[in-house]
Design an enzyme around this catalytic site. Structure first.
Site, mmCIF file in Angstrom:
data_model
loop_
_atom_site.group_PDB
_atom_site.id
_atom_site.type_symbol
_atom_site.label_atom_id
_atom_site.label_comp_id
_atom_site.label_asym_id
_atom_site.label_seq_id
_atom_site.Cartn_x
_atom_site.Cartn_y
_atom_site.Cartn_z
ATOM 1 N N ASP A 171 0.839 -1.212 0.000
ATOM 2 C CA ASP A 171 0.000 0.000 0.000
ATOM 3 C C ASP A 171 0.867 1.253 0.000
ATOM 4 O OD1 ASP A 171 -2.385 1.376 -0.072
ATOM 5 O OD2 ASP A 171 -2.592 1.420 2.108
ATOM 6 N N LYS A 173 1.789 4.616 -1.235
ATOM 7 C CA LYS A 173 1.135 5.718 -1.951
ATOM 8 C C LYS A 173 1.523 6.999 -1.218
ATOM 9 C CE LYS A 173 -2.921 4.754 0.787
ATOM 10 N NZ LYS A 173 -4.336 4.593 0.916
ATOM 11 N N ASN A 176 0.854 7.578 2.443
ATOM 12 C CA ASN A 176 1.547 6.728 3.413
ATOM 13 C C ASN A 176 3.036 7.028 3.482
ATOM 14 O OD1 ASN A 176 -0.768 5.468 4.095
ATOM 15 N ND2 ASN A 176 -0.439 3.654 2.827
ATOM 16 N N ASP A 189 2.615 3.582 7.997
ATOM 17 C CA ASP A 189 1.376 2.872 7.776
ATOM 18 C C ASP A 189 1.568 1.500 7.150
ATOM 19 O OD1 ASP A 189 -1.327 2.541 7.803
ATOM 20 O OD2 ASP A 189 -1.724 4.590 7.175
ATOM 21 N N THR A 206 -4.653 0.381 -2.802
ATOM 22 C CA THR A 206 -5.424 1.516 -3.290
ATOM 23 C C THR A 206 -5.436 1.486 -4.807
ATOM 24 O OG1 THR A 206 -4.735 2.720 -1.352
ATOM 25 C CG2 THR A 206 -5.600 4.027 -3.151
#
Ligand code: AMP
Length: 311
Positions: A171, A173, A176, A189, A206
């Protein structure tokens, strides 16, 4: 994706003392296992002076805080147990905490420890004074090649470390990714990360950053993180993720087809486009490895190996 800008900075954000491995902040109980042995330090809210709010997430708030004895500045993430129960994310949270506590890398946000009271769980996190990379992207739209390459190198180095420990982040992105007081990038995160030697089947992550094998719900492995570096590199340089579309369905289709094109503006070097093209490859066995990313001519030419680049 509307996101709030980071709140104003606290007056004295610099860490005054480092909490090192073995310091008592690391030793604590988990929210699921409140029993602790007598020799472990039990943190409580009384150990911290709470400062300004830094932001708000889905499950609670984050404050700048200072440990009373050491004066060490941290970020205190406050999660409400009711919310955790409501969304049934005990296991995800526990996994996130276990993974993040065990990781030690300059580009990975430290989780020093945690404690809880009747209603809340408190995570003692490294304070990232620079806030979210997302905010910087929104302010500047796109980053310089030097800065983009520095961040991609930092991410590749952090992911080499994670993958060696069998941790797939899944994840990555801009929301984060946080920046410390020097501008060094920190992966935060680990809510979607997973520790496994085997191929995974859970659909997660995501939309815009998902690799084709995730979109198609196929088994996936470490290579999903490498794909994400291609997406991020594109977004850093062009200001938008490469497969953005009106609807989720269209984004899915663009990802599966690897419908990649480079706009004429802003002007981006051929080497940067070469790196992106070699990362956004559907066949995972042909996708560029982390080692090859670090050795890529665009990275060698542009990235600051210190991980610090503020222009
Ligand atoms: P989260 O609940 O993790 O989404 O955090 C909410 C917001 O708080 C983020 O958008 C960041 O702006 C801020 N934040 C979270 N963790 C930190 C940290 N360790 N240091 C500084 N700001 C943070």
């Amino acid at each position: 994706m509307a996101k709030r800008k980071p709140e104003p900075e606290p007056e004295n954000p610099e860490p005054q003392k480092t909490l090192n491995r073995g310091d008592s902040a690391e030793r604590d109980t988990t929210p699921e296992n409140p029993e602790e042995s007598p020799e472990t330090r039990k943190w409580s809210l009384n150990d911290f002076e709470i400062g300004k709010p830094l932001g708000r997430g889905k499950f609670g708030r984050v404050y700048v805080a200072r440990e009373v004895k050491s004066k060490y500045v941290v970020a205190l993430k406050v999660l409400f147990k009711k919310q955790i129960e409501k969304y049934n994310i005990h296991h995800q949270l526990r996994r996130e905490m276990e993974i993040q506590t065990s990781l030690r890398h300059p580009n990975i946000l430290r989780l020093y420890g945690w404690f809880h009271d009747e209603e809340r769980i408190f995570l003692i996190l490294e304070y990232a004074h620079g806030g979210e990379l997302y905010g910087l992207l929104r302010e500047n739209t796109c980053l310089t090649e030097k800065r983009a390459a520095t961040y991609i190198l930092s991410l590749a180095q952090a992911l080499v470390y994670c993958h060696e420990k069998d941790v797939i982040h899944r994840d990555i992105k801009p929301e984060n990714l946080l920046l410390d007081h020097e501008g060094r990038l920190k992966i935060a995160d680990f809510g979607w990360s997973v520790q496994s030697k085997n191929k995974r089947h859970t659909m997660c992550g995501t939309l815009d950053y998902l690799a084709p094998e995730l979109v198609q719900n196929k088994a996936h492995d470490y290579a999903v993180d490498n794909w994400t570096l291609g997406v991020l590199c594109y977004e850093f340089l062009f200001g938008v993720p490469p497969f953005e579309a009106e609807s989720q369905k269209d984004t899915f289709q663009r990802i599966v087809k690897v419908d990649l094109s480079f706009p004429a503006t802003p002007q981006v070097s051929a080497e940067a486009k070469d790196l992106i093209t070699k990362l956004l490859v559907k066949d995972t066995s042909k996708r560029l490895s982390l080692q090859k990313i670090m050795e890529h001519p665009w990275i060698i030419k542009n990235a600051d190996p210190t991980g610090i680049c503020n222009n």
